[in-house]
Write a protein that holds these residues in place. Structure first.
Motif, PDB file in Angstrom:
ATOM      1  N   SER A  14      13.913  18.886  27.847  1.00 53.68           N
ATOM      2  CA  SER A  14      14.260  17.987  26.735  1.00 53.68           C
ATOM      3  C   SER A  14      13.140  16.984  26.493  1.00 53.68           C
ATOM      4  O   SER A  14      12.722  16.273  27.411  1.00 53.68           O
ATOM      5  CB  SER A  14      15.555  17.229  27.072  1.00 53.68           C
ATOM      6  N   PRO A  15      12.638  16.902  25.238  1.00 55.39           N
ATOM      7  CA  PRO A  15      11.561  15.931  24.956  1.00 55.39           C
ATOM      8  C   PRO A  15      12.004  14.480  25.171  1.00 55.39           C
ATOM      9  O   PRO A  15      11.198  13.652  25.591  1.00 55.39           O
ATOM     10  CB  PRO A  15      11.207  16.184  23.488  1.00 55.39           C
ATOM     11  N   VAL A  16      13.288  14.172  24.887  1.00 54.43           N
ATOM     12  CA  VAL A  16      13.767  12.793  25.065  1.00 54.43           C
ATOM     13  C   VAL A  16      13.762  12.438  26.558  1.00 54.43           C
ATOM     14  O   VAL A  16      13.264  11.383  26.965  1.00 54.43           O
ATOM     15  CB  VAL A  16      15.190  12.616  24.476  1.00 54.43           C
TER      16      VAL A  16
ATOM     17  N   GLU B 243      23.847  19.858  24.496  1.00 57.34           N
ATOM     18  CA  GLU B 243      22.722  20.731  24.169  1.00 57.34           C
ATOM     19  C   GLU B 243      22.138  21.421  25.411  1.00 57.34           C
ATOM     20  O   GLU B 243      21.647  22.537  25.338  1.00 57.34           O
ATOM     21  CB  GLU B 243      21.636  19.891  23.479  1.00 57.34           C
ATOM     22  N   TYR B 244      22.169  20.728  26.559  1.00 55.56           N
ATOM     23  CA  TYR B 244      21.518  21.266  27.762  1.00 55.56           C
ATOM     24  C   TYR B 244      22.487  21.759  28.833  1.00 55.56           C
ATOM     25  O   TYR B 244      22.063  22.230  29.877  1.00 55.56           O
ATOM     26  CB  TYR B 244      20.547  20.229  28.337  1.00 55.56           C
TER      27      TYR B 244
ATOM     28  N   MET C 121      13.470  14.465  18.758  1.00 56.02           N
ATOM     29  CA  MET C 121      13.599  13.010  18.706  1.00 56.02           C
ATOM     30  C   MET C 121      13.760  12.542  17.268  1.00 56.02           C
ATOM     31  O   MET C 121      13.340  13.225  16.342  1.00 56.02           O
ATOM     32  CB  MET C 121      12.377  12.343  19.353  1.00 56.02           C
TER      33      MET C 121
ATOM     34  N   THR D 202      15.741   2.002  29.101  1.00 58.80           N
ATOM     35  CA  THR D 202      15.579   2.834  30.293  1.00 58.80           C
ATOM     36  C   THR D 202      15.941   2.055  31.551  1.00 58.80           C
ATOM     37  O   THR D 202      15.237   1.114  31.932  1.00 58.80           O
ATOM     38  CB  THR D 202      14.144   3.383  30.381  1.00 58.80           C
TER      39      THR D 202
ATOM     40  N   GLU E 218      10.291  11.913  27.927  1.00 57.26           N
ATOM     41  CA  GLU E 218       9.763  10.595  27.574  1.00 57.26           C
ATOM     42  C   GLU E 218      10.336   9.515  28.508  1.00 57.26           C
ATOM     43  O   GLU E 218       9.629   8.610  28.947  1.00 57.26           O
ATOM     44  CB  GLU E 218      10.061  10.277  26.098  1.00 57.26           C
ATOM     45  N   ILE E 219      11.636   9.631  28.835  1.00 58.82           N
ATOM     46  CA  ILE E 219      12.246   8.665  29.759  1.00 58.82           C
ATOM     47  C   ILE E 219      11.562   8.757  31.131  1.00 58.82           C
ATOM     48  O   ILE E 219      11.238   7.741  31.746  1.00 58.82           O
ATOM     49  CB  ILE E 219      13.765   8.951  29.914  1.00 58.82           C
TER      50      ILE E 219
END
Lengths: 185, 283
Positions: B41-43, A181-182, A1, A126, B46-47
Motif C-alpha cells: 500500500s502506498p499510503v 482493500e488489503y 493517495m 502518524t 509513506e507512513i
C-alpha cells in the motif's frame, strides 16, 4: 493517495467540505491540544453554559500529551494519542463549532455522524512520530488546566503539520476502506 | 559474594533509559525498513517512511521518539552471589527511572487509577517503575528495560482457554485481539504471546516476549513454526501501518511457553507498537 492541501486554521466551512478521506493536509496556524481530562472539563463547561478557554468556531483540536520541552524549545515530542477516548465528548464540541480533530485510531459511529451533520473532519497523524511532529510546532502556551500536566490545554502554532483525512463530511472512513482493500479472507 | 555499588546501578539504568528514549534499537529499525520495502500500500509505505524519518530525527537531535515515553518496565535477573551496597536494587531502579525521565525531559505518565491525578509530585516522576525480579545463579545483575506505551497496552488481552482449544484456539484468540485493536495500538506491531503457566505467568511471559530482538528465531522449533504461522495469518488482516490499510500489520510474533495445569491453557497477548524501545545492561 488523495489530493494534497495546505490549509490555515481556523478552518472555513468550504475547506472542510472539500476534504475527502485519504487526502493529505498540511495544517498551518493555531491548534488547541486536549486529551480525555481536558475534554471532560470542556463538555462540563458547555453543559453549565459557561465560557470555554478558547473559541471553538472553526477550531482544530489535537489529541496530544507532549513531553516537556527542553530549555529554549517550544515543546517536546508531540505525536497523537488514541482518539476513541475522546469519542464521548467530541460530538458536543462539534455541535458547538469544532471543525477538525487530530488523533489516531478509529472513531465511534456518533463522532462520524456528527462530522457529517455539522461539517467536521477527523485527521490522522502518524502515531509514534513524536519527534518529527514536535518539530512542526513553532510555539506553545498553556491556556487552561496546568494542573493536568501533560494533559493541560495548550494553544500551539503549527507549520505544515502533516495529517491524513480519515473521516470526511460524507461519512467515508479511510481505516475501513484501506483495510478492506488489503484484507485476505 | 560480589558487591555492587548502589550508585553504579543508578547510573547504568539512567543511561539505558535515556539512550533508549531517542534511539530505536537496530532490530526494530531493520524490521521497519524491511516492512517499508515490502509494503504494497502506498499510503502505508509513506507512513513507514515517516516512522523511519522520525527515528533519524530523534537519534540525531536527541528527542524522544514518541511523546508516550511509557511506563518504565524492567525484567531483572539477580545473581544469588551479588550484594548491593549502599541501598536496595529496587530503590536503585526506581531512583534511576525518576531521574532519567525528569532530567531527559521524558513524560511522566503514571497517574492514580480513579482520580487520574499525575503522580509526579507525590509518588515520584513516572514512578513506580514496573519491575519483575528473578533470582539466578552467578554474581551479575542483568537488567532489561522497555518503555511501554499506553496505546498498545490498551488492546492487550488474556484468557484461559480449555485445553482442547490447542494451537488453533491460540491462533483464533490472537487474531481476535489484533483485529479488534485495528489502528489503535500503532501498527506495525510486535505481538508477544505468553502460553501456559498460570493466569499471571502467561501475562508476564507475554510481556517478556516483547523484549526479544525482532527478527530473532525462537530456539524451540515448534514455537518458531507457530510464530511464523501466526505472523502470516495476522498480516492477512489488511490493517497496515497506523491502520491505513496494507500488508504489514505485524513485524514479528514472539512466543514464550510454560508448563501449565492439566485443566488449563492460559494465553496472554501483549501488543507492542512500532516504536519498540527496549535495551539491556549487565552489571
Amino acid at each position: 493517495m488523495g489530493q494534497i492541501y495546505y490549509l490555515k486554521t481556523p478552518l472555513r466551512d468550504e475547506d472542510v467540505k472539500k476534504l475527502r478521506a485519504g487526502d493529505i493536509v498540511f495544517l498551518n496556524g493555531v491548534v488547541y491540544t486536549a486529551r480525555d481530562a481536558a475534554h471532560k472539563r470542556l463538555v462540563d463547561l458547555i453543559s453549565a453554559g459557561e465560557k470555554l478557554p478558547f473559541d471553538l468556531n472553526g477550531a482544530v483540536v489535537y489529541f496530544v500529551g507532549p513531553t516537556p520541552p527542553k530549555p529554549g524549545e517550544p515543546i517536546g515530542s508531540a505525536g497523537p494519542t488514541t482518539s476513541y477516548r475522546m469519542d464521548s465528548y467530541s460530538p458536543t464540541l462539534i455541535s458547538h463549532g469544532l471543525r477538525g480533530m487530530i488523533g489516531k485510531g478509529e472513531r465511534s459511529r456518533e463522532v462520524i455522524d456528527s462530522c457529517m451533520k455539522y461539517g467536521a473532519v477527523y485527521f490522522g497523524a502518524t502515531g509514534g512520530a513524536g519527534a518529527l511532529l514536535g518539530k512542526k510546532i513553532k510555539s506553545s502556551e498553556i491556556i487552561a488546566y496546568p494542573e493536568l500536566g501533560p494533559e493541560a490545554i495548550r494553544r500551539i502554532e503549527v507549520e505544515d503539520f502533516p495529517v491524513t483525512v480519515i473521516n470526511d463530511v460524507l461519512g467515508d472512513d479511510l481505516y475501513q476502506r484501506g483495510r478492506a482493500e488489503y484484507e485476505i479472507k | 559474594m560480589r558487591e555492587i555499588n548502589f550508585n553504579e546501578i543508578v547510573s547504568g539504568v539512567k543511561h539505558l533509559i535515556t539512550y533508549t528514549s531517542s534511539n530505536l534499537p537496530k532490530d526494530a529499525i531493520d524490521a521497519l525498513e524491511k516492512a517499508m520495502n515490502e509494503e504494497k500500500s502506498p499510503v502505508s509505505k509513506e507512513i513507514l517512511r515517516q516512522i523511519l524519518e522520525n527515528s533519524q530525527i530523534a537519534s540525531k537531535e536527541f528527542r524522544p521518539l514518541c511523546q508516550d515515553t511509557g511506563l518504565a518496565v524492567f525484567f531483572v535477573k539477580v545473581g544469588e552471589d551479588v550484594k548491593v551496597k549502599g541501598g536496595t536494587l529496587k530503590n536503585a531502579i526506581n531512583q534511576a527511572t525518576a531521574e532519567a525521565y525528569k532530567e531527559s525531559y521524558l513524560r511522566a505518565s503514571t497517574c492514580h487509577p480513579f482520580t487520574r491525578a499525575n503522580l509526579q509530585n507525590s509518588v515520584g516522576y513516572n514512578l513506580p517503575a514496573i519491575i519483575h525480579f528473578d533470582l539466578v545463579e552467578g554474581d551479575k545483575i542483568e537488567i532489561e528495560y522497555a518503555a511501554k506505551g499506553g496505546g498498545s497496552e490498551n488492546v492487550s488481552r488474556a484468557i484461559v482457554l480449555p485445553p482442547a482449544s490447542g494451537k488453533d484456539g491460540v491462533m483464533k484468540f490472537v487474531r481476535e485481539v489484533v483485529s479488534k485493536g485495528g489502528s489503535n495500538p500503532c501498527p506495525p506491531l510486535t505481538v508477544g504471546i505468553g502460553i501456559g503457566g498460570t493466569f499471571e505467568r502467561a501475562t508476564i511471559s507475554s510481556k517478556h516476549a516483547l523484549f526479544r530482538d525482532i527478527g530473532s528465531v525462537n530456539p524451540d522449533p515448534e514455537l518458531a513454526e507457530l510464530e511464523n504461522k501466526i505472523l502470516e495469518d495476522l498480516n492477512k488482516l489488511g490493517i497496515g501501518a497506523m491502520g491505513m490499510g496494507g500488508t504489514k500489520t505485524v513485524l514479528a510474533v514472539h512466543i514464550e511457553s510454560n508448563p501449565c495445569h492439566i485443566a488449563s491453557l492460559p494465553v496472554s497477548v501483549n501488543v507492542q507498537c512500532h516504536s519498540s524501545r527496549h535495551g539491556h545492561i549487565t552489571i
